[in-house]
Design an enzyme around this catalytic site. Structure first.
Site, PDB file in Angstrom:
ATOM      1  N   VAL A   1       0.047  -0.584  -0.122  1.00 29.70           N
ATOM      2  CA  VAL A   1      -0.874  -1.695   0.170  1.00 29.70           C
ATOM      3  C   VAL A   1      -0.168  -2.978  -0.272  1.00 29.70           C
ATOM      4  CG1 VAL A   1      -3.151  -2.693  -0.254  1.00 29.70           C
ATOM      5  CG2 VAL A   1      -2.884  -0.196  -0.189  1.00 29.70           C
TER       6      VAL A   1
ATOM      7  N   HIS B   1      -1.656  -0.585 -11.107  1.00 29.24           N
ATOM      8  CA  HIS B   1      -2.297   0.690 -11.433  1.00 29.24           C
ATOM      9  C   HIS B   1      -2.417   0.735 -12.948  1.00 29.24           C
ATOM     10  CE1 HIS B   1      -1.554   2.665  -7.449  1.00 29.24           C
ATOM     11  NE2 HIS B   1      -0.578   1.789  -7.409  1.00 29.24           N
TER      12      HIS B   1
ATOM     13  N   HIS C   1      -1.329  -5.495  -6.609  1.00 36.47           N
ATOM     14  CA  HIS C   1      -2.263  -4.729  -7.439  1.00 36.47           C
ATOM     15  C   HIS C   1      -1.486  -3.990  -8.506  1.00 36.47           C
ATOM     16  CE1 HIS C   1      -0.844  -2.082  -4.249  1.00 36.47           C
ATOM     17  NE2 HIS C   1      -0.968  -1.088  -5.114  1.00 36.47           N
TER      18      HIS C   1
ATOM     19  N   ASP D   1      -9.259   4.238  -8.593  1.00 38.94           N
ATOM     20  CA  ASP D   1      -8.398   4.653  -7.489  1.00 38.94           C
ATOM     21  C   ASP D   1      -9.035   5.860  -6.800  1.00 38.94           C
ATOM     22  OD1 ASP D   1      -5.139   4.144  -6.806  1.00 38.94           O
ATOM     23  OD2 ASP D   1      -6.043   5.988  -6.048  1.00 38.94           O
TER      24      ASP D   1
ATOM     25  N   GLN E   1       4.946   1.659  -2.691  1.00 41.18           N
ATOM     26  CA  GLN E   1       3.885   0.682  -2.390  1.00 41.18           C
ATOM     27  C   GLN E   1       3.381   0.916  -0.974  1.00 41.18           C
ATOM     28  OE1 GLN E   1       4.897  -3.511  -2.853  1.00 41.18           O
ATOM     29  NE2 GLN E   1       2.745  -4.136  -2.650  1.00 41.18           N
TER      30      GLN E   1
ATOM     31  N   ASN F   1       3.785  -1.071  -8.186  1.00 42.09           N
ATOM     32  CA  ASN F   1       4.753  -0.626  -7.187  1.00 42.09           C
ATOM     33  C   ASN F   1       5.148  -1.846  -6.365  1.00 42.09           C
ATOM     34  OD1 ASN F   1       4.745   2.092  -7.904  1.00 42.09           O
ATOM     35  ND2 ASN F   1       2.964   2.538  -6.623  1.00 42.09           N
TER      36      ASN F   1
HETATM   37  P1  5GP Z   1       0.256   1.580  -3.886  1.00 43.24           P
HETATM   38  O1  5GP Z   1       0.700   2.914  -3.326  1.00 43.24           O
HETATM   39  O2  5GP Z   1       0.275   0.510  -2.828  1.00 43.24           O
HETATM   40  O3  5GP Z   1       0.936   1.183  -5.152  1.00 43.24           O
HETATM   41  O4  5GP Z   1      -1.243   1.797  -4.313  1.00 43.24           O
HETATM   42  C1  5GP Z   1      -2.316   1.815  -3.448  1.00 43.24           C
HETATM   43  C2  5GP Z   1      -3.396   2.612  -4.141  1.00 43.24           C
HETATM   44  O5  5GP Z   1      -4.623   2.318  -3.511  1.00 43.24           O
HETATM   45  C3  5GP Z   1      -3.196   4.127  -4.059  1.00 43.24           C
HETATM   46  O6  5GP Z   1      -3.136   4.674  -5.371  1.00 43.24           O
HETATM   47  C4  5GP Z   1      -4.415   4.613  -3.283  1.00 43.24           C
HETATM   48  O7  5GP Z   1      -4.913   5.856  -3.754  1.00 43.24           O
HETATM   49  C5  5GP Z   1      -5.410   3.480  -3.478  1.00 43.24           C
HETATM   50  N1  5GP Z   1      -6.320   3.345  -2.359  1.00 43.24           N
HETATM   51  C6  5GP Z   1      -5.981   3.276  -1.043  1.00 43.24           C
HETATM   52  N2  5GP Z   1      -7.081   3.154  -0.278  1.00 43.24           N
HETATM   53  C7  5GP Z   1      -8.136   3.119  -1.133  1.00 43.24           C
HETATM   54  C8  5GP Z   1      -9.557   3.005  -0.929  1.00 43.24           C
HETATM   55  O8  5GP Z   1     -10.075   2.899   0.185  1.00 43.24           O
HETATM   56  N3  5GP Z   1     -10.328   3.019  -2.053  1.00 43.24           N
HETATM   57  C9  5GP Z   1      -9.792   3.123  -3.307  1.00 43.24           C
HETATM   58  N4  5GP Z   1     -10.658   3.135  -4.321  1.00 43.24           N
HETATM   59  N5  5GP Z   1      -8.469   3.247  -3.527  1.00 43.24           N
HETATM   60  C10 5GP Z   1      -7.652   3.237  -2.460  1.00 43.24           C
END
Ligand code: 5GP
Length: 130
Positions: A100, A106, A104, A35, A98, A91
């Site tokens: 994205v 974590h 996915h 991440d 969430q 999430n």
């Molecule tokens: P969510 O908030 O949707 O559960 O998780 C999305 C995760 O993707 C976040 O923890 C964020 O830090 C990670 N993330 C978003 N953009 C990028 C990226 O460009 N590269 C990487 N390695 N992680 C990303």
């Protein structure tokens, strides 16, 4: 555009190597990478190469085998890096953080033996359950 007509998600672009990331595991259908904003000593995002499922509910209903594969990849990374003990967070929905909408997990864990005392927080920031 993807075959489903959506714009490629950030994770699809990482899997296609259009956006750099530290990839830690990959199978034909799953990819895992560090991440960009880690919230635990081990914080790996594990996602499906298809972006057809927006969240874990859709994935589990639509392709349980792929869901099982994602969990197996998580377990393998945790076995290597965290003595096999880990937290898996999906999430699901904007209201719980969430950002994205491409399914996915974590993978959050402490590191293995030798981790300095104090380097053991898990799930801070948006992954903390408040
Ligand atoms: P969510 O908030 O949707 O559960 O998780 C999305 C995760 O993707 C976040 O923890 C964020 O830090 C990670 N993330 C978003 N953009 C990028 C990226 O460009 N590269 C990487 N390695 N992680 C990303």
């Amino acid at each position: 555009m993807t075959s489903t007509g959506q714009e490629p998600s950030i994770f699809t672009r990482i899997a296609a190597r259009e956006i750099p990331a530290t990839i830690v595991a990959e199978t034909e259908r799953i990819i895992a990478f560090e991440d960009i904003a880690p919230q635990a000593p081990v914080h790996v995002v594990i996602t499906t190469k298809t972006q057809q499922y927006a969240n874990v509910v859709e994935l589990a209903g639509g392709d349980p085998g792929l869901m099982a594969e994602l969990v197996a990849v998580a377990a393998g990374i945790a076995a290597e890096r965290a003595n096999g003990q880990f937290r898996l967070v999906f999430n699901t929905g904007e209201a719980v953080g969430q950002t994205v909408f491409h399914v996915h997990a974590h993978l959050l864990a402490r590191t293995g033996p030798g981790t300095p005392a104090g380097d053991s927080s898990l799930g801070e920031g948006s992954l903390a359950f408040r």
